[in-house]
Write a protein that holds these residues in place. Structure first.
Motif, mmCIF file in Angstrom:
data_model
loop_
_atom_site.group_PDB
_atom_site.id
_atom_site.type_symbol
_atom_site.label_atom_id
_atom_site.label_comp_id
_atom_site.label_asym_id
_atom_site.label_seq_id
_atom_site.Cartn_x
_atom_site.Cartn_y
_atom_site.Cartn_z
ATOM 1 N N ALA A 74 0.811 -1.123 0.015
ATOM 2 C CA ALA A 74 0.080 0.091 0.123
ATOM 3 C C ALA A 74 0.881 1.239 0.011
ATOM 4 C CB ALA A 74 -1.048 -0.022 1.157
ATOM 5 N N SER A 75 0.726 2.391 -0.679
ATOM 6 C CA SER A 75 1.115 3.595 -0.590
ATOM 7 C C SER A 75 0.041 4.748 -0.672
ATOM 8 C CB SER A 75 2.074 3.558 -1.866
ATOM 9 O OG SER A 75 1.271 3.830 -3.210
ATOM 10 N N VAL A 76 0.453 5.715 -0.241
ATOM 11 C CA VAL A 76 -0.500 7.070 -0.006
ATOM 12 C C VAL A 76 0.500 8.110 -0.183
ATOM 13 C CG1 VAL A 76 -1.973 8.392 1.375
ATOM 14 C CG2 VAL A 76 -1.821 5.798 1.454
ATOM 15 N N GLY A 77 -0.013 9.061 -0.979
ATOM 16 C CA GLY A 77 0.914 10.234 -1.394
ATOM 17 C C GLY A 77 0.039 11.670 -1.514
ATOM 18 N N GLY A 78 0.794 12.586 -1.474
ATOM 19 C CA GLY A 78 0.058 13.925 -2.039
ATOM 20 C C GLY A 78 -0.790 14.402 -0.990
ATOM 21 N N CYS A 79 -0.619 13.972 0.458
ATOM 22 C CA CYS A 79 -1.524 14.477 1.720
ATOM 23 C C CYS A 79 -1.077 15.631 2.287
ATOM 24 C CB CYS A 79 -1.562 13.342 2.401
ATOM 25 S SG CYS A 79 -2.014 11.592 1.873
ATOM 26 N N GLY A 80 0.111 16.111 1.907
ATOM 27 C CA GLY A 80 0.798 17.410 2.746
ATOM 28 C C GLY A 80 1.329 16.962 3.780
ATOM 29 N N VAL A 81 1.258 15.801 4.397
ATOM 30 C CA VAL A 81 2.150 14.982 5.267
ATOM 31 C C VAL A 81 2.420 13.612 4.919
ATOM 32 C CG1 VAL A 81 1.042 16.570 7.437
ATOM 33 C CG2 VAL A 81 0.232 14.383 6.639
ATOM 34 N N THR A 82 3.394 12.899 5.658
ATOM 35 C CA THR A 82 3.583 11.776 5.138
ATOM 36 C C THR A 82 2.544 10.769 5.939
ATOM 37 O OG1 THR A 82 5.943 12.241 4.977
ATOM 38 C CG2 THR A 82 5.434 9.699 5.267
ATOM 39 N N VAL A 83 2.149 10.019 5.142
ATOM 40 C CA VAL A 83 0.993 9.019 5.647
ATOM 41 C C VAL A 83 1.795 7.774 5.128
ATOM 42 C CG1 VAL A 83 -1.198 7.894 5.309
ATOM 43 C CG2 VAL A 83 -0.852 10.465 5.426
ATOM 44 N N THR A 84 1.803 6.782 6.314
ATOM 45 C CA THR A 84 2.586 5.602 6.089
ATOM 46 C C THR A 84 1.475 4.259 6.431
ATOM 47 O OG1 THR A 84 4.621 6.497 6.679
ATOM 48 C CG2 THR A 84 4.328 4.081 6.708
ATOM 49 N N PRO A 85 1.179 3.406 5.526
ATOM 50 C CA PRO A 85 0.603 2.231 5.814
ATOM 51 C C PRO A 85 1.274 1.232 6.662
ATOM 52 C CG PRO A 85 0.338 2.664 3.429
ATOM 53 C CD PRO A 85 1.335 3.595 3.877
ATOM 54 N N GLN A 86 0.729 0.415 7.451
ATOM 55 C CA GLN A 86 1.414 -0.188 8.484
ATOM 56 C C GLN A 86 0.523 -1.533 8.576
ATOM 57 O OE1 GLN A 86 1.138 2.113 11.949
ATOM 58 N NE2 GLN A 86 3.113 2.831 11.836
ATOM 59 N N ALA A 87 1.148 -2.465 9.170
ATOM 60 C CA ALA A 87 0.742 -3.867 9.524
ATOM 61 C C ALA A 87 0.078 -4.407 8.343
ATOM 62 C CB ALA A 87 -0.347 -3.552 10.669
ATOM 63 N N LEU A 88 0.753 -4.450 7.319
ATOM 64 C CA LEU A 88 0.474 -5.357 5.927
ATOM 65 C C LEU A 88 0.809 -6.794 6.417
ATOM 66 C CD1 LEU A 88 1.673 -2.828 3.558
ATOM 67 C CD2 LEU A 88 -0.814 -3.723 3.605
ATOM 68 N N PRO A 89 0.150 -7.869 5.831
ATOM 69 C CA PRO A 89 -1.064 -7.554 4.725
ATOM 70 C C PRO A 89 -2.242 -7.384 5.706
ATOM 71 C CG PRO A 89 -0.503 -9.842 5.335
ATOM 72 C CD PRO A 89 0.445 -9.265 6.185
ATOM 73 N N TRP A 90 -3.189 -6.620 4.781
ATOM 74 C CA TRP A 90 -4.466 -6.375 5.388
ATOM 75 C C TRP A 90 -5.467 -7.759 4.611
ATOM 76 C CZ3 TRP A 90 -4.341 -0.809 3.271
ATOM 77 C CH2 TRP A 90 -3.447 0.278 4.251
ATOM 78 N N SER A 91 -6.410 -8.139 5.168
ATOM 79 C CA SER A 91 -7.273 -9.071 4.749
ATOM 80 C C SER A 91 -8.490 -8.309 4.481
ATOM 81 C CB SER A 91 -7.677 -10.136 5.543
ATOM 82 O OG SER A 91 -8.287 -9.565 6.739
ATOM 83 N N GLY A 92 -9.247 -9.084 3.523
ATOM 84 C CA GLY A 92 -10.673 -8.368 3.082
ATOM 85 C C GLY A 92 -11.370 -9.198 2.207
ATOM 86 N N SER A 93 -12.590 -8.614 1.712
ATOM 87 C CA SER A 93 -13.308 -9.407 0.522
ATOM 88 C C SER A 93 -14.204 -8.552 -0.245
ATOM 89 C CB SER A 93 -14.141 -10.394 1.491
ATOM 90 O OG SER A 93 -15.356 -9.583 1.970
ATOM 91 N N LEU A 94 -14.376 -9.000 -1.327
ATOM 92 C CA LEU A 94 -15.568 -8.381 -2.098
ATOM 93 C C LEU A 94 -16.659 -9.413 -2.334
ATOM 94 C CD1 LEU A 94 -13.334 -7.082 -4.856
ATOM 95 C CD2 LEU A 94 -14.365 -5.780 -3.015
ATOM 96 N N SER A 95 -17.935 -9.204 -1.897
ATOM 97 C CA SER A 95 -18.775 -10.216 -1.933
ATOM 98 C C SER A 95 -20.380 -9.582 -1.830
ATOM 99 C CB SER A 95 -18.625 -11.235 -0.777
ATOM 100 O OG SER A 95 -19.943 -11.959 -0.780
#
Length: 159
Positions: A74-95
């Motif tokens: 995961a990456s995030v940018g252009g926020c005006g501050v540094t945002v860092t994704p953590q604790a990967l992997p994330w789980s989820g679903s599309l259902s």
């Protein structure tokens, strides 16, 4: 039984058998398993008392045939501050039109927030689909002088 009656009965039985064989059961909808990439569509808003608007974000991982997601990058940018994704992997679903991400966690300016996101997706049970998370609350995980929660609003196109 007359010859015509026997012929008619045999023909009806043969047609019934053919119809039974010719109409297979419809399989359940399934996703095509493999790699998945999700790109931010528009902007992401992270609001922890003061709203930050991010202009880019990409998620990467895999999807299983049952719609189970594993987000490993995961990456995030252009926020005006540094945002860092953590604790990967994330789980989820599309259902069934519902999108979930569990184990979601991000940090910015010394504050970490995490939890689960629930949203919706539009499109068939096949990629690409558009996933929208609106005003999803995540709780503070760590940090001093940080608000107790933040809200996330974002739309991603999964392909």
């Amino acid at each position: 039984m007359s010859r015509k009656t026997k012929l008619a009965a045999t023909s009806v039985a043969a047609l019934a058998a053919a119809a039974t064989v010719a109409v297979p059961a419809t399989p359940a909808m399934a996703w095509t398993a493999g790699p998945v990439t999700a790109n931010l569509s528009g902007t992401m808003t992270i609001n922890a008392g003061v709203a930050a608007t991010c202009t880019s974000s990409t998620l990467g991982g895999t999807i299983a045939t049952n719609g189970a997601l594993s987000i490993t990058s995961a990456s995030v940018g252009g926020c005006g501050v540094t945002v860092t994704p953590q604790a990967l992997p994330w789980s989820g679903s599309l259902s069934g039109g519902v999108a979930t991400l569990s184990g979601f966690r991000m940090s910015a300016i010394g504050c970490s927030y995490g939890g689960s996101l629930t949203g919706s997706y539009s499109g068939a049970d096949n990629l690409p689909v558009t996933v929208t998370f609106t005003n999803q609350t995540v709780n503070k995980v760590s940090g001093l002088f940080c608000p107790s929660s933040a809200t996330i609003t974002a739309t991603y196109v999964f392909s």
